[in-house]
Design an enzyme around this catalytic site. Structure first.
Site, PDB file in Angstrom:
ATOM      1  N   SER A  76      -3.752   2.008  -1.935  1.00 20.34           N
ATOM      2  CA  SER A  76      -3.977   2.154  -0.500  1.00 20.34           C
ATOM      3  C   SER A  76      -4.353   3.588  -0.161  1.00 20.34           C
ATOM      4  O   SER A  76      -4.114   4.509  -0.953  1.00 20.34           O
ATOM      5  CB  SER A  76      -2.712   1.792   0.298  1.00 20.34           C
ATOM      6  OG  SER A  76      -2.219   0.521  -0.039  1.00 20.34           O
ATOM      7  N   HIS A  90      -5.379  -1.427  -0.065  1.00 21.47           N
ATOM      8  CA  HIS A  90      -6.443  -1.892  -0.967  1.00 21.47           C
ATOM      9  C   HIS A  90      -5.902  -2.967  -1.906  1.00 21.47           C
ATOM     10  O   HIS A  90      -5.769  -2.720  -3.096  1.00 21.47           O
ATOM     11  CB  HIS A  90      -6.955  -0.746  -1.851  1.00 21.47           C
ATOM     12  CG  HIS A  90      -7.528   0.413  -1.117  1.00 21.47           C
ATOM     13  ND1 HIS A  90      -7.537   1.693  -1.627  1.00 21.47           N
ATOM     14  CD2 HIS A  90      -8.120   0.490   0.092  1.00 21.47           C
ATOM     15  CE1 HIS A  90      -8.110   2.512  -0.770  1.00 21.47           C
ATOM     16  NE2 HIS A  90      -8.474   1.797   0.290  1.00 21.47           N
ATOM     17  N   VAL A 137       1.343   2.296  -1.911  1.00 16.93           N
ATOM     18  CA  VAL A 137       2.166   2.066  -3.097  1.00 16.93           C
ATOM     19  C   VAL A 137       2.460   3.396  -3.780  1.00 16.93           C
ATOM     20  O   VAL A 137       1.554   4.192  -4.020  1.00 16.93           O
ATOM     21  CB  VAL A 137       1.449   1.112  -4.065  1.00 16.93           C
ATOM     22  CG1 VAL A 137       2.196   1.011  -5.387  1.00 16.93           C
ATOM     23  CG2 VAL A 137       1.315  -0.262  -3.420  1.00 16.93           C
ATOM     24  N   ASN A 157      -2.075   6.928  -3.081  1.00 20.11           N
ATOM     25  CA  ASN A 157      -1.311   6.508  -4.258  1.00 20.11           C
ATOM     26  C   ASN A 157      -1.052   7.628  -5.244  1.00 20.11           C
ATOM     27  O   ASN A 157      -0.667   7.380  -6.386  1.00 20.11           O
ATOM     28  CB  ASN A 157      -1.984   5.326  -4.975  1.00 20.11           C
ATOM     29  CG  ASN A 157      -2.291   4.187  -4.041  1.00 20.11           C
ATOM     30  OD1 ASN A 157      -3.445   3.837  -3.843  1.00 20.11           O
ATOM     31  ND2 ASN A 157      -1.266   3.617  -3.435  1.00 20.11           N
ATOM     32  N   GLU A 169     -10.219  -2.102   0.413  1.00 18.07           N
ATOM     33  CA  GLU A 169     -10.717  -2.301   1.784  1.00 18.07           C
ATOM     34  C   GLU A 169     -10.337  -3.677   2.312  1.00 18.07           C
ATOM     35  O   GLU A 169     -11.188  -4.516   2.587  1.00 18.07           O
ATOM     36  CB  GLU A 169     -12.229  -2.093   1.833  1.00 18.07           C
ATOM     37  CG  GLU A 169     -12.654  -0.665   1.609  1.00 18.07           C
ATOM     38  CD  GLU A 169     -12.078   0.324   2.611  1.00 18.07           C
ATOM     39  OE1 GLU A 169     -12.010  -0.003   3.807  1.00 18.07           O
ATOM     40  OE2 GLU A 169     -11.697   1.426   2.192  1.00 18.07           O
TER      41      GLU A 169
END
Length: 707
Positions: A190, A212, A259, A434, A644
């Site tokens: 993400s 993501h 994450v 991340n 996305e």
């Protein structure tokens, strides 16, 4: 054996009865069952987003459950069946090991215990959400896959159990991660930004939420919604099956997740001895429990599989594949049943004090949390339930450690105050892509040496994260429109660094393939846009130069270092070898795509169902912020594997500005008009206005559901 038909009869018998009259005039006006949950209404906007208005909190949960079943009923019911650890009973042998893993870890039993530990209000909310799913199913059974109908009816226990399974035994300790490969990533990636008023032309804080996750419908699919009840008005998204927003905002604040690398479990390699195991120099007997599950056979009959679950002092015991290593597994947070309550409290807060009070609950087992509010505060928090260890680093604790000694047996976890965090930095922004916590803002304010080495790796920091920092460092101030434009930047940082080096290394080379490649790369603007003719060639070269998903640094002249975190890795260790790789890339690009200069969007397609539009964006590890992880070529094109998915961009001004997109659409149900209908926006690099005020919602109503 209870047949599918018998299961459906029971489900229908236990679902709510009675219907109300639809109040809508749309082509698919809906009605839901009358309930004891206070009543309410769902307004479905022209993108299929449900705006739920409940007269009570439980009524809003009921409407949200109904809406999730409407938009994602098939995957919703399948997920609940899996979380019950009855997937093999419903769908066959392929789910047997998964069921055994969940039962061995006591997930269904703990889900029930957690449900009982909720507040009376949260139990009512969970029951209401389940009732909403059941009501939709009763009225629309023909729209659900026959394979998943047998999961009905649901209860509040199912909702709690699924949240427990998703958080603790998918994100934290999945069977694949614990038993097969500790480096397995079940969580995806993400981007997240929060910008303070000091960096915006309007003087208002701004927030980007940008996970993501996989595009294939499943347990990580996102559901966008707007939930309204007394004391609650939350817009955002969450994973299908969860009754609360994980990415949300209200008129005063917003939050998002990325994450992180939180090590929320530990595997202990046991030393077996005489049917037991060694611990602190003594032979110790396993505690055992008899457990079982059912497996549906090809003829429809059910076979009962019984097994003995062993427990060591650390936790349940499992044999790794090959049978040579036996491990006990200890998962942090199994005594913390409040993950849904914390997310709900975060969304109901209206200022920093209220939000931090929710954070201090420390019930969410992992995920960075990025936050912004109307008061101008911003936050990055490396959040999670992290065991305390006396020694060691991430590498040590991510693999099985010695299980024959109490020295490795942790008994406590870190508090909120002990976790890395950055609040209101002088730089005026926080970010995460991340990466470890250390570059959450720039100049750097967190020192890895101030935290235990097992909290997070020092690095390397991905080039996507470096691009994230670079985009926010530009300024000194930017407008909301510029904020949105930055989010859509498709430039590859790796291309910026490496193409000039390649051009220099290829000077004087007369090989026609090399000359063609260099001319193509020199003419390219380093952006993965649909019409780019050099992007596929560079991506192919980058995959050869930096294998393992563009992470291997062996061919760089200078590897990544925290002392120069935004300019490394860089340089060609062996320029001649890099040029030879370019020659290979020309051949491979022609083989894969038919030509060395094929436009990027001809082969990279945003495709959902029958909708296919030119794609853009690329692999994050090449330093592209607009991340799309592409699947391999198939039938002359490739489509997104992940990246996305949900996007929300908010400016906390008056009035609030909110733009967003659900890339693959609001529904995964076959035949839905909202499967893939937002792909043209994605292809054009545009967002849609998120309708929040009731008058704006009413102006874009497609259907209504009264309950």
């Amino acid at each position: 054996m209870r047949s599918v038909a018998a299961g459906l009869t029971l489900a229908l018998a236990t679902l709510a009865v009675g219907t109300s009259v639809s109040m809508g005039s749309g082509a698919e006006a809906q009605s839901a069952s009358k309930t004891s949950f206070g009543g309410g209404e769902i307004l479905w906007d022209s993108f299929g987003v449900p705006h739920v208005y409940g007269k009570t909190e439980a009524a809003a949960f009921y409407g949200f459950g109904y809406a999730q079943a409407h938009n994602h009923g098939n995957i919703l019911l399948r997920m609940y069946g899996e979380s019950r650890a009855k997937a093999a009973e419903y769908w066959g042998e392929e789910f047997a090991k998964q069921d055994e893993w969940l039962i061995g870890n006591d997930v269904p039993a703990r889900g029930l215990a957690w449900y009982k530990q909720q507040t009376p209000q949260m139990r009512a909310d969970l029951d209401a959400f389940a009732a909403g799913v059941n009501a939709y199913a009763k009225a629309n059974m023909d729209k659900l896959d026959p394979e998943v109908r047998q999961v009905l009816p649901l209860t509040g226990v199912d909702i709690m159990t699924h949240a427990h399974k998703l958080m603790n035994f998918q994100y934290i300790a999945s069977d694949r991660r614990v038993l097969v490969n500790p480096d397995t990533n079940e969580a995806g990636g993400s981007n997240a930004w929060a910008v303070a008023p000091s960096r915006t032309t309007s003087g208002n804080a701004m927030l980007l939420a940008n996970p993501h996750l996989p595009w294939e419908p499943g347990p990580l699919t996102y559901m966008e919604a707007h939930i309204n009840a007394p004391g609650m008005a939350i817009y955002g998204a969450t994973q299908v099956g969860l009754p609360v927003m994980r990415f949300g905002f209200n008129n005063d604040l917003g939050f998002t997740n990325t994450v992180n690398t939180m090590l929320g479990y530990t595997s202990y390699a046991l030393t077996l001895a005489d049917g037991g195991y060694m611990f602190d120099g003594k032979k110790t007997a396993f505690r055992t429990a008899q457990k079982s599950y059912k497996v549906r056979q090809a003829d429809g009959s059910l076979k009962t599989v019984a097994f003995t679950q062993r427990y060591a002092v650390q936790g349940p015991v499992f044999d790794l594949p090959g049978g040579k290593v036996t491990v006990a597994v200890k998962v942090a947070g199994l005594d913390r049943p409040g993950v849904l309550q914390q997310y709900l409290d975060m969304g109901k807060a209206h200022d920093w004090a209220g939000f931090e009070k929710a954070l201090r609950q420390m019930q969410v087992p992992m995920f960075n949390i990025v936050y912004a509010d109307r008061g101008g505060h911003i936050l990055y928090l490396d959040n999670g339930i992290l065991p305390k260890h006396a020694e060691g680093d991430v590498k040590m604790w991510s693999k099985p450690v010695a299980g024959d000694t109490s020295k490795t047996l942790w008994t406590d976890v870190h508090s909120y105050d002990e976790m890395p965090k950055v609040k209101d930095p002088v730089s005026g922004f926080v970010q995460n892509a991340n990466d470890p916590p250390w570059l959450s803002t720039w100049p750097r304010v967190l020192d890895p040496k101030a935290f235990p080495a097992y909290v997070a790796n020092v690095g390397p920091v991905s080039q996507r994260a470096q691009m994230s920092v670079k985009l926010l460092s530009e300024g000194p101030k930017f407008s909301f429109e510029e904020f949105v434009a930055k989010k859509h930047e498709m430039r590859s940082l790796m291309a910026d660094r490496m193409i000039p080096e390649l051009v220099q290394a290829a000077q004087g080379n007369s090989d026609p393939d090399i000359r063609t490649a260099i001319d193509l790369l020199k003419a390219w603007d380093h952006r993965d846009t649909a019409d780019a003719r050099g992007a596929l060639l560079f991506e192919t070269w980058a995959s050869i130069f930096s294998p393992n998903n563009f992470t291997d640094q062996k061919n760089y002249a200078v590897k990544w270092t925290i002392d120069d975190p935004l300019q490394t890795p860089r340089g060609l260790k062996d320029p001649a070898a890099a040029v030879a790789m370019l020659k290979q890339a020309v051949a491979k690009t022609k083989q894969l795509y038919g030509a060395v200069d094929r436009p990027y969007g001809e082969v990279s397609r945003f495709r959902v169902g029958d909708t296919s539009v030119p794609g853009n964006g690329g692999f994050g590890n090449t330093g592209i912020f607009r991340t799309i992880t592409w699947e391999p070529m198939k039938n002359g094109e490739r489509k997104p594997r992940a990246g996305e998915t949900w996007v929300a961009m908010i400016e906390f001004g008056t009035p609030l500005k909110a733009m967003g997109l659900m890339s693959y659409g609001s529904s995964s149900q076959p035949g839905s008009r909202h499967m893939g209908d937002q792909l043209p926006y994605l292809s054009q690099g545009k967002l849609r206005t998120l309708w929040i005020d009731r008058k704006d919602v009413e102006a874009h109503v497609e259907d209504r559901t009264a309950y």
